[in-house]
Design an enzyme around this catalytic site. Sequence first.
Site, short mmCIF file in Angstrom:
data_model
loop_
_atom_site.label_atom_id
_atom_site.label_comp_id
_atom_site.label_asym_id
_atom_site.label_seq_id
_atom_site.Cartn_x
_atom_site.Cartn_y
_atom_site.Cartn_z
CB CYS A 22 5.67 -17.85 -16.44
SG CYS A 22 6.90 -18.99 -15.79
CB CYS A 25 7.70 -16.36 -19.58
SG CYS A 25 6.95 -18.00 -19.61
CG ASP A 400 6.99 11.02 17.14
OD1 ASP A 400 7.44 11.20 18.29
OD2 ASP A 400 6.88 11.93 16.30
#
Length: 708
Positions: A22, A25, A400
């Site tokens: 989490c 946490c 390019d």
Amino acid sequence: MRSEQALDQWEAKTYRVQGLTCPNCAATFERNVKSLPGVKEAKVNFGAAKLTVWGEATIDELEQAGAFEQLTIREERERTVRPEPFWKRKENRNVYVAAALLAIGWTASAAGSGRLAVAAYVAAIVIGGYSLFRAGFRNLIRWQFDMNTLMTIAVLGAAAIGEWQEGAVVVILFAISEALERYSMENARWSIASLMEMAPDEATIRRGAEEVTVPVEDVRVGDVMIVKPGGKIAMDGIVISGASTVNEAAITGESLPVEKAPGAAVFAGTLNGEGFLEVEVTKRADETTVAKMIDLVEEAQAERAPSQAFVDRFARYYTPFIIAVALLIAVVPPLVMDGAWLDWVYRGLAVLVIGCPCALVISTPVAIVTAIGNAARRGVLIKGGAHLEQIGRLRAVALDKTGTLTKGKPAVTDVIVYEGTREQLLAIAAAIEKRSQHPLASAIVRRAEEEGTPFLDVPVGEFQSLTGQGVKAVVGSETYYIGSPALLTGLIGELPGEAEQQIAVFRSEGKTVMAVGTANRLLGLVAAADPLRPSAPDTIAALRRLGVAEIAMVTGDHRQTAQAIGRQAGVSDVRAGLLPEEKLAAIRELKQRCGITAMVGDGVNDAPALAAADVGVAMGGAGTDTALETADVVLMADDLRQLPYTIHLGRRTLAIVKQNIAIALGFKVLALVAAVPGWLTLWLAVFADMGATLLVTLNSMRLLRVKG
């Protein structure tokens, strides 16, 4: 975070963290580590589950700082173990015991034994919620309100009003939710951590007349590595003897084996075919391409996407709001409307439970981690959630020509001589171009070598590159120029009519023309063709199907040549003859007119245009340190087909992030609505929160299935 200058005097040590599920946490863990006596600074990378510490701290001290979540700390380069199946995990044993006690309580209640039932429920709450209460009480003392605090208050409140069974069910469902969330996040991270498993721990090195097997950390640059048929290559290097095919899918995502001969580069973690190779090691173990890939991807997972920043800001106000709402529901009706205290306190506790912001907070990072991991395993490095979101919103792509739409390996097709001999012209041109890094220069040198032209002994001095035009150098006592016909036109005035006609013919055939001459005369013309990549037309069509509104080619080549390549590729917006500053202006114009724009190049040239684009995409980054360091996105294989895959992944990620936020908030809104009439029970609130978290995680796992 302290300034980098202040931290330079302290050694930075990085660790891997197991059990981090989490973001809240992670923030708490970071604060705890910073408070350790010997630590000067600490930073937690939640996405990659890594901890960087400046200062001194033992692993035991770090694990103590993470004890509230039972975090395990490992050395950074320690081999990652695949997550155990959910049901085998030691940390889940308390859940199994608590579930058994809950079943005993239900049985006792049905049999009329109320005291035994309550005792079983209390035991289930204590055993199943031990780690929850430990973290919850600690946070409550510090006046920190996270999900552990909210759940602790809710369970204690349920016990206080005599809802023992509800409290036990809440504890068990929350513990199951936490365990499943931890398991899901670890599996998401495994897609990156497992990249470390690709390269062997040991390498066979020839030292003197002996072959010895040593740990890769002990291999030195310049050592000769022995690679036997069917073996994994342990280090980056250059083949000095032998020939074979090598499967480079682990690095580039390309499944077809690549032929290797003396002079070819090989990468750690790739698989040798049937041949025997001797390889001179060019990089240390911590500098190999695969090591850089892992570091870059893990750094990318620490970058916060814009949507994640929004969610974090929202969650900062959301949690206090939910606590206030729960308090009002529990207190106001009994005081104002003479409602039953137990009934309304129960409803308030249910709102408190559903207020856990876990599903919302994790909705973005779990999707970003999964998408970046999937891309890395398919040979695409995306350097952060912000770039991933930009890719998902792309409206224009500028490509390019040389090395992107074309193969980047031009070959000389025609040599026209107007003065002197063919051998003299090739010798002068090759001697000068030997000092240039341009692909066209390499083509001239290769042709001279193929024809056996003696150019290595030609004396060349005062070599100078003329940006966007060509090169010049002194050979003997005369200055020679090689470059675009416009360069020679500017020196000698009009070119001969015959030369102008020949140049027009070459350009209509899609060839690039180089003029060779001095300040007052034209010596000859050299035409080269850089063939279109076979995948280019399909790639352009795929980009249009993905909804890219504008596709442009930006090149310094002549308009006729560029338009011929553009027609073959299916690009109608061809911008040719551009100097670097003009390419930059073209990118800015596309951004202003179309919106979010990507520039695709080789990662070395066109640096201003790549930097100016919203997303700079480098082609063929394997073995190219410049591309790895400068581009926002690196296509490791020299394969244009990775571009549509990357854009598709970005768009799927954006969609899934939005779905995750909708799921997280939708569950909360429904539960809050159900709480008012009393339909929301405590265990149903936990089930809804757990369901939202699991749905968000599983929905994000769908990104692992996105393929090229």
